[in-house]
Design a protein around this motif. Structure first.
Motif, mmCIF file in Angstrom:
data_model
loop_
_atom_site.group_PDB
_atom_site.id
_atom_site.type_symbol
_atom_site.label_atom_id
_atom_site.label_comp_id
_atom_site.label_asym_id
_atom_site.label_seq_id
_atom_site.Cartn_x
_atom_site.Cartn_y
_atom_site.Cartn_z
ATOM 1 N N PRO A 1 1.162 9.302 -16.176
ATOM 2 C CA PRO A 1 1.953 9.022 -14.976
ATOM 3 C C PRO A 1 3.428 8.807 -15.325
ATOM 4 O O PRO A 1 3.756 8.490 -16.474
ATOM 5 C CB PRO A 1 1.338 7.742 -14.421
ATOM 6 C CG PRO A 1 0.159 7.447 -15.234
ATOM 7 C CD PRO A 1 0.225 8.235 -16.488
ATOM 8 N N PRO B 1 9.254 0.871 -3.602
ATOM 9 C CA PRO B 1 9.580 0.667 -5.022
ATOM 10 C C PRO B 1 10.922 -0.034 -5.206
ATOM 11 O O PRO B 1 11.756 -0.059 -4.297
ATOM 12 C CB PRO B 1 9.661 2.084 -5.584
ATOM 13 C CG PRO B 1 9.304 3.021 -4.502
ATOM 14 C CD PRO B 1 9.363 2.280 -3.215
ATOM 15 N N THR C 1 4.792 -5.349 -12.411
ATOM 16 C CA THR C 1 4.877 -3.931 -12.009
ATOM 17 C C THR C 1 3.623 -3.180 -12.438
ATOM 18 O O THR C 1 3.125 -2.321 -11.712
ATOM 19 C CB THR C 1 6.146 -3.293 -12.609
ATOM 20 O OG1 THR C 1 7.268 -4.047 -12.162
ATOM 21 C CG2 THR C 1 6.326 -1.859 -12.154
ATOM 22 N N TYR D 1 -1.183 -0.289 -22.726
ATOM 23 C CA TYR D 1 -0.413 0.949 -22.769
ATOM 24 C C TYR D 1 -0.647 1.609 -24.121
ATOM 25 O O TYR D 1 -0.907 0.914 -25.111
ATOM 26 C CB TYR D 1 1.082 0.672 -22.568
ATOM 27 C CG TYR D 1 1.443 0.321 -21.142
ATOM 28 C CD1 TYR D 1 1.244 1.244 -20.124
ATOM 29 C CD2 TYR D 1 1.971 -0.927 -20.819
ATOM 30 C CE1 TYR D 1 1.568 0.938 -18.818
ATOM 31 C CE2 TYR D 1 2.298 -1.242 -19.515
ATOM 32 C CZ TYR D 1 2.095 -0.313 -18.520
ATOM 33 O OH TYR D 1 2.406 -0.620 -17.233
ATOM 34 N N LEU E 1 -1.136 4.406 -9.215
ATOM 35 C CA LEU E 1 -0.252 5.211 -10.075
ATOM 36 C C LEU E 1 -0.891 5.512 -11.420
ATOM 37 O O LEU E 1 -0.676 6.568 -11.991
ATOM 38 C CB LEU E 1 1.091 4.507 -10.274
ATOM 39 C CG LEU E 1 2.062 4.615 -9.106
ATOM 40 C CD1 LEU E 1 3.284 3.753 -9.350
ATOM 41 C CD2 LEU E 1 2.488 6.062 -8.884
ATOM 42 N N PHE E 2 -1.637 4.559 -11.933
ATOM 43 C CA PHE E 2 -2.435 4.834 -13.132
ATOM 44 C C PHE E 2 -3.647 3.914 -13.149
ATOM 45 O O PHE E 2 -3.645 2.865 -12.500
ATOM 46 C CB PHE E 2 -1.615 4.725 -14.425
ATOM 47 C CG PHE E 2 -0.751 3.508 -14.559
ATOM 48 C CD1 PHE E 2 -1.295 2.280 -14.897
ATOM 49 C CD2 PHE E 2 0.620 3.606 -14.354
ATOM 50 C CE1 PHE E 2 -0.490 1.163 -15.041
ATOM 51 C CE2 PHE E 2 1.428 2.490 -14.487
ATOM 52 C CZ PHE E 2 0.877 1.260 -14.825
ATOM 53 N N SER F 1 1.362 -1.246 -9.906
ATOM 54 C CA SER F 1 1.172 0.199 -10.133
ATOM 55 C C SER F 1 -0.309 0.563 -10.130
ATOM 56 O O SER F 1 -0.694 1.603 -9.592
ATOM 57 C CB SER F 1 1.792 0.606 -11.476
ATOM 58 O OG SER F 1 3.173 0.380 -11.444
ATOM 59 N N SER G 1 1.593 4.433 -19.199
ATOM 60 C CA SER G 1 0.695 5.511 -19.637
ATOM 61 C C SER G 1 -0.518 4.894 -20.306
ATOM 62 O O SER G 1 -0.518 3.733 -20.645
ATOM 63 C CB SER G 1 1.398 6.445 -20.605
ATOM 64 O OG SER G 1 1.860 5.737 -21.705
ATOM 65 N N LYS H 1 -4.804 5.353 -0.363
ATOM 66 C CA LYS H 1 -3.395 5.715 -0.176
ATOM 67 C C LYS H 1 -3.000 5.837 1.296
ATOM 68 O O LYS H 1 -1.812 5.769 1.631
ATOM 69 C CB LYS H 1 -3.095 7.031 -0.914
ATOM 70 C CG LYS H 1 -2.945 6.861 -2.416
ATOM 71 C CD LYS H 1 -2.681 8.170 -3.110
ATOM 72 C CE LYS H 1 -2.461 7.962 -4.605
ATOM 73 N NZ LYS H 1 -2.270 9.237 -5.331
ATOM 74 N N CYS I 1 -1.577 0.491 -6.594
ATOM 75 C CA CYS I 1 -1.101 1.643 -5.799
ATOM 76 C C CYS I 1 -1.712 2.951 -6.256
ATOM 77 O O CYS I 1 -1.454 3.995 -5.667
ATOM 78 C CB CYS I 1 0.412 1.784 -5.915
ATOM 79 S SG CYS I 1 1.305 0.415 -5.266
ATOM 80 N N ILE J 1 5.351 6.437 -14.720
ATOM 81 C CA ILE J 1 5.619 5.117 -15.292
ATOM 82 C C ILE J 1 4.373 4.671 -16.031
ATOM 83 O O ILE J 1 3.260 4.945 -15.605
ATOM 84 C CB ILE J 1 6.021 4.047 -14.246
ATOM 85 C CG1 ILE J 1 4.971 3.970 -13.131
ATOM 86 C CG2 ILE J 1 7.384 4.297 -13.704
ATOM 87 C CD1 ILE J 1 5.083 2.704 -12.321
ATOM 88 N N LEU K 1 3.741 9.644 -5.346
ATOM 89 C CA LEU K 1 2.424 9.538 -5.978
ATOM 90 C C LEU K 1 1.579 8.410 -5.387
ATOM 91 O O LEU K 1 0.382 8.340 -5.637
ATOM 92 C CB LEU K 1 2.576 9.343 -7.493
ATOM 93 C CG LEU K 1 3.123 10.564 -8.255
ATOM 94 C CD1 LEU K 1 3.299 10.250 -9.730
ATOM 95 C CD2 LEU K 1 2.226 11.783 -8.083
ATOM 96 N N THR K 2 2.221 7.514 -4.623
ATOM 97 C CA THR K 2 1.434 6.472 -3.941
ATOM 98 C C THR K 2 1.050 6.925 -2.533
ATOM 99 O O THR K 2 0.450 6.172 -1.780
ATOM 100 C CB THR K 2 2.238 5.161 -3.825
ATOM 101 O OG1 THR K 2 3.349 5.379 -2.945
ATOM 102 C CG2 THR K 2 2.725 4.663 -5.167
ATOM 103 N N MET K 3 1.440 8.127 -2.186
ATOM 104 C CA MET K 3 1.160 8.653 -0.850
ATOM 105 C C MET K 3 -0.021 9.621 -0.883
ATOM 106 O O MET K 3 -0.313 10.202 -1.928
ATOM 107 C CB MET K 3 2.399 9.379 -0.313
ATOM 108 C CG MET K 3 3.551 8.452 -0.035
ATOM 109 S SD MET K 3 4.970 9.371 0.561
ATOM 110 C CE MET K 3 5.981 8.027 1.146
ATOM 111 N N PRO K 4 -0.671 9.804 0.261
ATOM 112 C CA PRO K 4 -1.829 10.713 0.265
ATOM 113 C C PRO K 4 -1.407 12.182 0.239
ATOM 114 O O PRO K 4 -1.571 12.919 1.219
ATOM 115 C CB PRO K 4 -2.544 10.359 1.577
ATOM 116 C CG PRO K 4 -1.509 9.752 2.443
ATOM 117 C CD PRO K 4 -0.477 9.139 1.559
ATOM 118 N N VAL L 1 4.240 1.572 0.025
ATOM 119 C CA VAL L 1 4.879 1.091 -1.203
ATOM 120 C C VAL L 1 6.397 1.172 -1.063
ATOM 121 O O VAL L 1 6.930 2.195 -0.626
ATOM 122 C CB VAL L 1 4.426 1.936 -2.426
ATOM 123 C CG1 VAL L 1 5.093 1.441 -3.703
ATOM 124 C CG2 VAL L 1 2.913 1.901 -2.579
#
Lengths: 433, 250
Positions: A429, B87, B48, B16, B57-58, B52, A433, B80, B55, A431, A265-268, B85
């Motif tokens: 996501p 992890p 983190t 969150y 992610l959210f 995140s 939310s 991106k 990156c 991780i 998900l961190t990749m294009p 990354v």
């Protein structure tokens, strides 16, 4: 596009290296279709040489009715008449006890003098009729009635299904009706002979005038007889296809738990692309599964004495049906795998929901036997659409247009489930939310 | 240090769902090109969460983040391409070989053909994994897995590399090797954002560190500057303990 192919290759490698998982994916549905076909075929049909259901039979009558019912059972090839257990002749009480204990499922008790009582009733009926014919002014039997109620006792194990019980009772009633009509016929002949000595009854047996000719309207040139195999193979093929939810959700959750999904998900690369790669691989699995099930129906089932499956000759339509049904199953798997938080959740919800959808879909009990509310609910099950589509192709020989409704519904279901998965992942996501 | 930050964080806040307390509270921070920036803090400090968000992610609940001049909300797809990354979890497919894993991840960055093949070959050689390239990851030692995990994040030579505890649970040799390599690629122009619980490691590796606790940045600067600021302590770990306390964290 090459990202899709790379994902496809990765998924294929992972699947191919899980040899035991792969064997289960292909073997279990094959075993399932064989076992279920065997159970259903031999449970209900009369094709076997050995009778399947043992019936305790206590004949206290020792006259025509008891003998003829016993003969009827013996000639049916479904039932085996048991008159003694452990070399001891059965009594009504013993038969009741054995059924109560679940050792036997059915007992038939023919009461004492039952034939005589039936004969008396018939004789009165015949006498009344003859009197009305020969001496209408006298009306000798005006105030004579026979209100004798004759009861044959049947004991059923409570575990016996209602459908089987009803079929058994219907069959018994049919036998009794034949015996009674024969007795009426004979009594009339005897009475006529007595009253008109010159009367010679014709030396013919009365046979049934109506034959029920079974015809199965089909779009195919050759008629397909809807054997249980024709029903079973598509049903269990669809069931197995939807059970792809288990390995598919497992693959999705494993990827998430191992952290690879976070990296991806961190990749294009889009989430849709990742899904499509999985769908591509598992679509092939589903399709192979379907072909194997059909091959089992054609080549393996006959080895067990079950009629061979007739796949017809509409291979393209059949493939389109199989692919679209598989897509619906995969979309459902992707959705469950995305939303479920753990393997346990996915496995429990995935398997139970597929069983529920299968039950609603008419895979076990035909939808036409369901109550109206369930019939309505069934129309929302993708397994119902798939089942209806396959039956159209396999049994009715329908063409593309006839199954287009089912195909469209299955494809829309696939699109909706994928959309739900993508939207869910976007807003939830893996991780945080 | 360049004048223009590669990462600009303004008033970054993240709540969150279902939590009254923010995971990060109005953090503002600039990270410059070629830095090795350490994000240090106890468990649950917000490290983190911050990484995140950076990156993609959210999204953050509030605040602005730009990476290399691009807004994280509107240009995450472009961002991106320039980030890598690594992890904390070994984000690899255990039944695939190192070569298969790296080919797949390289493809996902848009790399392919001979370029990717050569890059993977070079990386495996540098990290001493050339001979086991065809073996499945599940047969590797912890250190070998960590090295493959690192390679997967920097195959495409990212401008910005995020590392979440890259040396956790490995032997000293592998750790030193990884840290040396990170220094090397940093010298070649890669900016590194790094989180760790190893204070000594951070002190030696990072050009600048931020100590975060309960969603706030409580100290920011070069390790040497922090030591000057807190002369009573001789190393970063003591400063860290002084600032974050000795209470156990979940």
């Amino acid at each position: 596009m090459f990202k899709f192919f790379s994902g496809f290759r990765k998924e294929a490698l992972i699947l191919l290296r899980d040899i035991s998982g792969l064997i289960l994916v292909f073997l279990m549905p094959m075993v399932m279709v064989i076992i279920l076909a065997l159970v259903q075929e031999f449970g209900w049909n009369t094709l076997t040489s050995e009778p399947q259901v043992q019936v305790l039979f206590v004949d206290l009558d020792h006259d025509s009715l008891g003998v003829q019912i016993e003969n009827g059972f013996n000639s049916s090839r479904i039932f085996k008449v048991i008159k003694s257990v452990d070399n001891v002749n059965l009594t009504q009480e013993k038969a009741r006890q054995l059924v109560f204990e679940g050792k036997y499922q059915i007992a038939v008790i023919i009461p004492e003098n039952v034939t005589k009582r039936i004969r008396n009733k018939i004789q009165l009926l015949v006498a009344k009729t003859m009197s009305a014919l020969t001496m209408p002014s006298l009306d000798l039997f005006k105030d004579i009635f026979n209100k004798d109620t004759i009861e044959v006792t049947l004991y059923f194990d409570p575990a016996v299904r209602n459908s089987f019980k009803n079929a058994f009772i219907s069959s018994l009633k049919e036998k009794n009706a034949r015996i009674e009509s024969k007795m009426v016929f004979n009594t009339f002949n005897n009475e006529l002979k007595r009253q008109f000595p010159q009367f010679r009854p014709p030396d013919v047996e009365y046979s049934e005038s109506v034959n029920f000719n079974e015809v199965y309207p089909s779009g195919k040139e050759h008629e397909i007889i809807p054997t249980s195999t024709q029903h079973n193979v598509p049903s269990w093929a669809i069931f197995a296809m939807f059970f792809i939810v288990i390995p598919l959700t497992s693959s999705i959750i494993k990827e998430r738990e191992e952290g690879s999904l976070i990296r991806l998900l961190t990749m294009p690369v889009s989430y849709l692309n990742l899904f499509l790669a999985k769908i591509g691989v598992y679509l092939i699995v589903c399709f192979i599964q379907f072909i194997l099930m059909v091959l089992v129906g054609i080549y393996l089932l006959p080895l067990f004495g079950i009629p061979a499956f007739d796949p017809g000759n509409q291979y393209i339509l059949l493939s389109v049906m199989a692919i679209t049904s598989s897509l619906a199953a995969l979309g459902y798997g992707i959705m469950v795998g995305t939303i479920a938080k753990t393997h346990q959740q996915a496995a429990a919800f995935g398997s139970v929901s597929v069983v529920i959808l299968a039950a609603l879909g008419g895979l076990w009990v035909p939808t036409y036997l369901m109550p109206p509310i369930m019939k309505h609910v069934a129309t929302f099950s993708p397994l119902n659409w798939a089942h209806a589509g396959f039956l159209d192709v396999f049994l009715r020989g329908s063409d593309f247009m006839a199954v287009s409704h089912e195909l469209v519904k299955l494809f829309i279901f696939f699109l909706c489930t994928i959309a739900i998965a993508i939207v869910y992942r976007k807003f939830k996501p893996p991780i945080g939310s | 240090m360049s004048d223009r930050p590669i990462i600009e964080i303004r008033d970054l806040t993240k709540f969150y769902k279902g939590s009254d307390e923010p995971a990060i509270k109005s953090i503002s921070l600039d990270i410059y090109p070629n830095e090795i920036f350490g994000l240090l803090g106890p468990n649950g400090a917000g490290k983190t969460t911050t990484i995140s968000i950076l990156c993609g992610l959210f999204p953050p609940t509030k605040g602005e983040v730009t990476i290399d001049g691009m807004d994280i909300r509107s240009s995450i797809d472009r961002i991106k391409h320039i980030i890598g990354v690594v992890p904390q979890d070994l984000a690899l497919y255990p039944t695939l070989s190192a070569l298969e894993n790296l080919t797949f991840f390289g493809n996902m960055y848009g790399m392919r053909g001979i370029l990717l093949k050569d890059r993977i070959h070079d990386c495996l050689k540098i990290f001493g994994l050339e001979k086991v390239a065809h073996k499945q990851i599940n047969s590797y030692s912890g250190g070998m897995k960590r090295r493959v995990n690192l390679i997967a994040g920097l195959l495409h030579k990212p401008k910005l590399l995020f590392l979440d505890e890259p040396t956790v649970g490995i032997d000293v040799q592998s750790r030193i090797f990884i840290l040396d390599y990170l220094n090397e690629i940093n010298k070649l122009g890669t900016t590194i954002i790094y989180t760790s619980h190893y204070m000594e490691e951070a002190e030696n590796l990072c050009t600048r560190v931020a100590i975060v606790d309960r969603g706030n940045i409580i100290a920011l600067g070069k390790p040497a500057e922090l030591l000057i600021k807190h002369p009573e302590f001789t190393n970063l770990e003591n400063i860290f303990l002084h600032l974050t306390g000795k209470t156990l964290r979940d």
